[in-house]
Write a protein that holds these residues in place. Sequence first.
Motif, PDB file in Angstrom:
ATOM      1  N   GLN A 367      -6.629 -23.052  42.489  1.00 22.99           N
ATOM      2  CA  GLN A 367      -6.663 -22.349  41.211  1.00 22.99           C
ATOM      3  C   GLN A 367      -7.167 -20.911  41.382  1.00 22.99           C
ATOM      4  O   GLN A 367      -6.644 -19.980  40.758  1.00 22.99           O
ATOM      5  N   ARG A 368      -8.155 -20.721  42.257  1.00 20.67           N
ATOM      6  CA  ARG A 368      -8.705 -19.379  42.482  1.00 20.67           C
ATOM      7  C   ARG A 368      -7.649 -18.454  43.074  1.00 20.67           C
ATOM      8  O   ARG A 368      -7.435 -17.323  42.602  1.00 20.67           O
ATOM      9  N   GLN A 371      -4.758 -17.770  40.537  1.00 19.20           N
ATOM     10  CA  GLN A 371      -5.155 -16.866  39.458  1.00 19.20           C
ATOM     11  C   GLN A 371      -5.327 -15.434  39.972  1.00 19.20           C
ATOM     12  O   GLN A 371      -4.962 -14.473  39.289  1.00 19.20           O
ATOM     13  N   ARG A 374      -1.941 -14.029  40.285  1.00 17.72           N
ATOM     14  CA  ARG A 374      -1.361 -13.750  38.966  1.00 17.72           C
ATOM     15  C   ARG A 374      -1.917 -12.455  38.373  1.00 17.72           C
ATOM     16  O   ARG A 374      -1.202 -11.695  37.708  1.00 17.72           O
ATOM     17  N   GLU A 375      -3.190 -12.199  38.600  1.00 20.32           N
ATOM     18  CA  GLU A 375      -3.796 -10.959  38.086  1.00 20.32           C
ATOM     19  C   GLU A 375      -3.130  -9.732  38.707  1.00 20.32           C
ATOM     20  O   GLU A 375      -2.914  -8.720  38.033  1.00 20.32           O
ATOM     21  N   CYS A 386       4.604 -13.793  37.533  1.00 23.39           N
ATOM     22  CA  CYS A 386       3.597 -14.441  36.679  1.00 23.39           C
ATOM     23  C   CYS A 386       4.108 -15.802  36.221  1.00 23.39           C
ATOM     24  O   CYS A 386       3.367 -16.801  36.224  1.00 23.39           O
ATOM     25  N   ASP A 390       2.521 -19.624  36.907  1.00 22.96           N
ATOM     26  CA  ASP A 390       2.262 -20.612  35.863  1.00 22.96           C
ATOM     27  C   ASP A 390       2.997 -21.915  36.147  1.00 22.96           C
ATOM     28  O   ASP A 390       2.474 -23.012  35.892  1.00 22.96           O
TER      29      ASP A 390
END
Length: 587
Positions: A367-368, A371, A374-375, A386, A390
């Motif tokens: 998850q880290r 994410q 994605r940022e 993006c 997801d």
Amino acid sequence: MTAPDPSDPAASANPTDPADPAAATEATEATEATEAHYGDPFDGGFALAEHHQSTPDLGAALAVYAELLTLAESLDDSPDVRFLRGHLLSNIASVQLKAADPAAAARALERSLALVRGVADVPMGPRGRQVWLEVLLKTLLAKAELLRSTRSLDEASSCVDEATALLAEFHDPEGLRAAEVGLTRVLLLIDRSEWGAAEELASALLSPAPTAVPRSDRPPAPSPTAPRLLDCLAVICASTGRFDLADDHLARADDGFRAAGDNGARQGLLAHRAYVVMLRGDLDHAERLYAEASALYEEQGLAADLAVCEQARAFLAEQRGETAVAQDLTASSLARFERLGAALAAADTMLLSAQQAYDRGDIVEMQRLAQTAREVFEEQRVYERCAQVDLLLAMALEDNLNRTDHGAHEAQSVAMALGLALPAALALEAARYDFVTAHARSQWLQLADAAMRLAFRLALRRGDQGLLFELVEHRCAGASLALTRTDPPPPPTTPAHRPGLVFPAPAMKTHTPAEGTGSGAGPSSLLGGAAAEAAATAGLRVAPPPRVRMSAESGRFALQEYVQAAEFRYHRRIVSEEEVPFWPPTT
């Protein structure tokens, strides 16, 4: 996959020649008028450095340029000498970019731009103005390439806009400078995964300009950007599932580079061939090609190209079940990209690391990494990526639901997965509207169908009959024909089928609200998927599907919350402003 790199041949010129009629005549006679001479040893040095670049021997090219710059800095200061220094620094920066030294390239570019812009107001003849514009344009495009690979796509786009503004002053009958600027725009579109727009622009740049009239005493010279545009088209076609066409573009690009004697560019095609083979599914062949390319790029010190190969080889090792090898290659690729400041490429490698973390059962790390990636994509406005992040998170959640008992929290977990998966699936499916041809859209839809299958599985898992009904209605909606070739959008094509779960094919709905809109109003303005695809094959675009109104009283349309989420998150039109009722029209 890192997009192909533009490469601009260095121009040699002296801008401050006398403003006499002979020079003006020469400037209008041919494009070659922009080639001037500094005299020896500079003219010979420029030619030698360019030869080293085409070999390629970037270290030798930098050594030649450095020697010339030292000599230029020893000369008495004058506008001519300042321009010569700026020209040399521009060429040095271009070589440093190829050698993956972005920090040094940035310093050289800033010095070059300051020197070249500093002589803008010096009196110069028409020929001198042309060669000054030539060097400034080349330097701006090099800066755009630096920004494209390291910092900001928006800043790179602004730099290309500045270069575009210079084109109006060029005597450019064969469109060579416009093609160079266009190539950089194509690469920016590829960076943003705007495949349809990139393909359309690259194809247009390769088409001969109807107004270009070659000189009668010799055939027009081939455009130096043409092989690179073909290389770009190969990457676009491979990324969107058209492998035979990708192979054809690569073969033509190789022919062009061979004719130009550009061995360095030919070597760069090796990784792109491996990319096509990998996406075809021949993983063993792809590994051999990537291994060959890696050895070549490591020998030449091409860190960015080597990092791309390591990224791909990590994926291939993962497919073979060689987890330790995959992790080592991923770590090496990520470290190289981070040293180079290549944020987007590093984010792609983070996604690969996220998948590896999930396979190890390290959900927190997965998850880290996802994410963080994605940022980066969000900051750079690469919204298709993006959506893919997801989807990765949604697939991981679905897999976790299959492996473990979520008990009383299962409904919440399924809702969370749907909230990620369905908007992303809608956005990826809608990306086909960017493509001009029906074949390109059909191939893209095959890639996007995996995302929609996930959405259907999650809706079935939740037992949500209302959502399933709305999914069917959305996919069966008609698509309005757009009689313009300039606004991207086309309609649904027939999706693939999965055993045990049949997707609805786009229906032949032709009804429309009685009032209609625009010149195409009325029943004949709406076509179902098959008919719209046939029209699009003839060169017509088709608009996104209409909203499917589910209730005459409430005004709600199918998948309303998910469509709104997709349009907000991914900045893409999912449905048009037109509405059709889900119930049959009455008389």
